[in-house]
Design a protein around this motif. Structure first.
Motif, PDB file in Angstrom:
ATOM      1  N   CYS A 132      -4.639   9.513  -1.658  1.00  0.00           N
ATOM      2  CA  CYS A 132      -4.290  10.886  -1.183  1.00  0.00           C
ATOM      3  C   CYS A 132      -5.407  11.269  -0.051  1.00  0.00           C
ATOM      4  O   CYS A 132      -6.427  10.856  -0.575  1.00  0.00           O
ATOM      5  CB  CYS A 132      -4.026  11.925  -2.079  1.00  0.00           C
ATOM      6  SG  CYS A 132      -2.710  11.516  -3.363  1.00  0.00           S
TER       7      CYS A 132
ATOM      8  N   ASP B 134      -2.702   3.942  -2.069  1.00  0.00           N
ATOM      9  CA  ASP B 134      -2.546   4.727  -3.266  1.00  0.00           C
ATOM     10  C   ASP B 134      -3.767   6.160  -3.150  1.00  0.00           C
ATOM     11  O   ASP B 134      -3.483   6.730  -4.134  1.00  0.00           O
ATOM     12  CB  ASP B 134      -3.187   3.766  -4.507  1.00  0.00           C
ATOM     13  CG  ASP B 134      -1.977   2.912  -5.053  1.00  0.00           C
ATOM     14  OD1 ASP B 134      -0.842   3.165  -4.797  1.00  0.00           O
ATOM     15  OD2 ASP B 134      -2.286   2.020  -5.409  1.00  0.00           O
TER      16      ASP B 134
ATOM     17  N   LYS C 215      -3.335  12.682  -7.425  1.00  0.00           N
ATOM     18  CA  LYS C 215      -2.319  11.857  -7.542  1.00  0.00           C
ATOM     19  C   LYS C 215      -1.061  12.532  -7.023  1.00  0.00           C
ATOM     20  O   LYS C 215      -0.693  13.591  -6.865  1.00  0.00           O
ATOM     21  CB  LYS C 215      -1.754  11.494  -9.044  1.00  0.00           C
ATOM     22  CG  LYS C 215      -2.765  10.819  -9.806  1.00  0.00           C
ATOM     23  CD  LYS C 215      -2.869   9.464  -9.455  1.00  0.00           C
ATOM     24  CE  LYS C 215      -3.977   8.754 -10.304  1.00  0.00           C
ATOM     25  NZ  LYS C 215      -4.561   7.589  -9.888  1.00  0.00           N
ATOM     26  N   CYS C 216      -0.718  11.713  -5.887  1.00  0.00           N
ATOM     27  CA  CYS C 216       0.444  12.276  -4.982  1.00  0.00           C
ATOM     28  C   CYS C 216       1.480  11.213  -4.710  1.00  0.00           C
ATOM     29  O   CYS C 216       1.244   9.997  -5.114  1.00  0.00           O
ATOM     30  CB  CYS C 216      -0.207  13.056  -3.585  1.00  0.00           C
ATOM     31  SG  CYS C 216      -1.186  11.615  -2.568  1.00  0.00           S
ATOM     32  N   LYS C 217       2.506  11.667  -4.251  1.00  0.00           N
ATOM     33  CA  LYS C 217       3.750  10.739  -3.763  1.00  0.00           C
ATOM     34  C   LYS C 217       4.245  10.986  -2.574  1.00  0.00           C
ATOM     35  O   LYS C 217       4.100  12.222  -1.922  1.00  0.00           O
ATOM     36  CB  LYS C 217       4.569  10.770  -4.987  1.00  0.00           C
ATOM     37  CG  LYS C 217       5.330  12.081  -5.126  1.00  0.00           C
ATOM     38  CD  LYS C 217       6.533  12.147  -6.132  1.00  0.00           C
ATOM     39  CE  LYS C 217       6.974  13.478  -6.329  1.00  0.00           C
ATOM     40  NZ  LYS C 217       8.010  13.740  -7.174  1.00  0.00           N
ATOM     41  N   ALA C 218       4.862  10.191  -1.905  1.00  0.00           N
ATOM     42  CA  ALA C 218       5.457  10.445  -0.505  1.00  0.00           C
ATOM     43  C   ALA C 218       6.358  11.609  -0.596  1.00  0.00           C
ATOM     44  O   ALA C 218       7.133  11.551  -1.806  1.00  0.00           O
ATOM     45  CB  ALA C 218       6.209   9.096  -0.063  1.00  0.00           C
ATOM     46  N   GLU C 219       6.436  12.494   0.428  1.00  0.00           N
ATOM     47  CA  GLU C 219       7.212  13.452   0.312  1.00  0.00           C
ATOM     48  C   GLU C 219       8.797  13.282   0.544  1.00  0.00           C
ATOM     49  O   GLU C 219       9.215  12.297   1.187  1.00  0.00           O
ATOM     50  CB  GLU C 219       6.768  14.503   1.561  1.00  0.00           C
ATOM     51  CG  GLU C 219       7.714  15.794   1.375  1.00  0.00           C
ATOM     52  CD  GLU C 219       7.100  16.954   2.450  1.00  0.00           C
ATOM     53  OE1 GLU C 219       6.951  18.175   2.190  1.00  0.00           O
ATOM     54  OE2 GLU C 219       6.593  16.509   3.465  1.00  0.00           O
TER      55      GLU C 219
ATOM     56  N   ALA D 288       2.799  13.684   2.108  1.00  0.00           N
ATOM     57  CA  ALA D 288       2.764  13.503   0.461  1.00  0.00           C
ATOM     58  C   ALA D 288       2.833  14.997  -0.216  1.00  0.00           C
ATOM     59  O   ALA D 288       2.232  15.861   0.387  1.00  0.00           O
ATOM     60  CB  ALA D 288       1.712  12.733   0.007  1.00  0.00           C
TER      61      ALA D 288
ATOM     62  N   SER E 277       4.172  19.179   2.066  1.00  0.00           N
ATOM     63  CA  SER E 277       3.105  18.552   2.374  1.00  0.00           C
ATOM     64  C   SER E 277       2.137  19.430   3.351  1.00  0.00           C
ATOM     65  O   SER E 277       1.000  19.157   3.600  1.00  0.00           O
ATOM     66  CB  SER E 277       3.301  17.162   3.131  1.00  0.00           C
ATOM     67  OG  SER E 277       3.933  17.380   4.264  1.00  0.00           O
TER      68      SER E 277
ATOM     69  N   TYR F 264      -1.438  13.854   2.875  1.00  0.00           N
ATOM     70  CA  TYR F 264      -0.721  12.632   3.032  1.00  0.00           C
ATOM     71  C   TYR F 264      -1.228  11.438   2.104  1.00  0.00           C
ATOM     72  O   TYR F 264      -2.305  11.620   1.344  1.00  0.00           O
ATOM     73  CB  TYR F 264      -1.533  11.774   4.488  1.00  0.00           C
ATOM     74  CG  TYR F 264      -1.123  12.431   5.736  1.00  0.00           C
ATOM     75  CD1 TYR F 264       0.035  12.119   6.317  1.00  0.00           C
ATOM     76  CD2 TYR F 264      -1.786  13.502   6.340  1.00  0.00           C
ATOM     77  CE1 TYR F 264       0.474  12.545   7.591  1.00  0.00           C
ATOM     78  CE2 TYR F 264      -1.279  13.861   7.502  1.00  0.00           C
ATOM     79  CZ  TYR F 264      -0.159  13.593   8.225  1.00  0.00           C
ATOM     80  OH  TYR F 264       0.169  14.238   9.115  1.00  0.00           O
ATOM     81  N   ILE F 265      -0.396  10.487   2.032  1.00  0.00           N
ATOM     82  CA  ILE F 265      -0.823   9.374   1.172  1.00  0.00           C
ATOM     83  C   ILE F 265      -0.663   7.996   2.127  1.00  0.00           C
ATOM     84  O   ILE F 265       0.016   7.823   2.866  1.00  0.00           O
ATOM     85  CB  ILE F 265       0.186   9.067  -0.238  1.00  0.00           C
ATOM     86  CG1 ILE F 265      -0.343   8.110  -1.169  1.00  0.00           C
ATOM     87  CG2 ILE F 265       1.526   9.112   0.423  1.00  0.00           C
ATOM     88  CD1 ILE F 265       0.418   8.123  -2.416  1.00  0.00           C
ATOM     89  N   GLN F 266      -1.725   7.212   1.693  1.00  0.00           N
ATOM     90  CA  GLN F 266      -1.771   5.828   2.424  1.00  0.00           C
ATOM     91  C   GLN F 266      -2.281   4.817   1.149  1.00  0.00           C
ATOM     92  O   GLN F 266      -3.104   4.911   0.593  1.00  0.00           O
ATOM     93  CB  GLN F 266      -2.937   5.900   3.403  1.00  0.00           C
ATOM     94  CG  GLN F 266      -2.930   4.536   4.258  1.00  0.00           C
ATOM     95  CD  GLN F 266      -3.742   4.628   5.344  1.00  0.00           C
ATOM     96  OE1 GLN F 266      -4.586   5.804   5.602  1.00  0.00           O
ATOM     97  NE2 GLN F 266      -3.642   3.794   6.306  1.00  0.00           N
TER      98      GLN F 266
END
Length: 133
Positions: A112, A110, A129-133, A38, A75, A106-108
């Motif tokens: 990080c 919601d 707050k992160c999002k998938a790469e 992420a 990431s 990483y994000i799993q």
């Protein structure tokens, strides 16, 4: 005479359908909870501080400094050991041949988290707050 064979065949087919259906559901559920690389959605002083604390804990060291833009575009982040200096700021040792430590965001679901590339330990970062790469 045909009825028992038909009944047994029906039970076998029905059981096979149930097993395949349940295994498909469990495979789908595992895909949702798998951690994926992420990037940060936004970077600020607070997120940088949280990341520095988590990396410090993972590396079991005193202090880690990272760029405010770390994990914004990638990431992965390489952490190099700071060179040893004397009281006047002069380098004490020559070259360092030690490889940098790689950490990955990483994000799993919601949440990080951050992990060393060559270790299993992760540190959750629920406020980021992160999002998938």
């Amino acid at each position: 005479m045909c009825r028992p064979v038909f009944s047994q065949m029906f039970k076998l087919i029905f059981s096979a359908i149930i097993i395949v259906g349940l295994s498909g559901c469990s495979a789908f559920a595992e895909g949702e909870t798998k951690a994926v690389p992420a990037v940060l959605m936004s970077a600020d002083a607070n997120s940088t501080s949280q990341l520095e604390q988590a990396i410090t804990s993972l590396l079991n060291t005193d202090n880690v400094k990272i760029s405010p833009s770390a994990f914004v575009q990638s990431s992965l982040l390489a952490i190099e050991r700071a060179p040893h200096k004397d009281a006047t700021g002069q380098l004490i040792m020559g070259r360092t041949y030690e490889m940098p430590q790689m950490v990955q965001l990483y994000i799993q679901g919601d949440i990080c988290s951050i992990k060393l590339a060559d270790a299993d330990e992760t540190k959750p970062l629920p406020k980021l707050k992160c999002k998938a790469e």
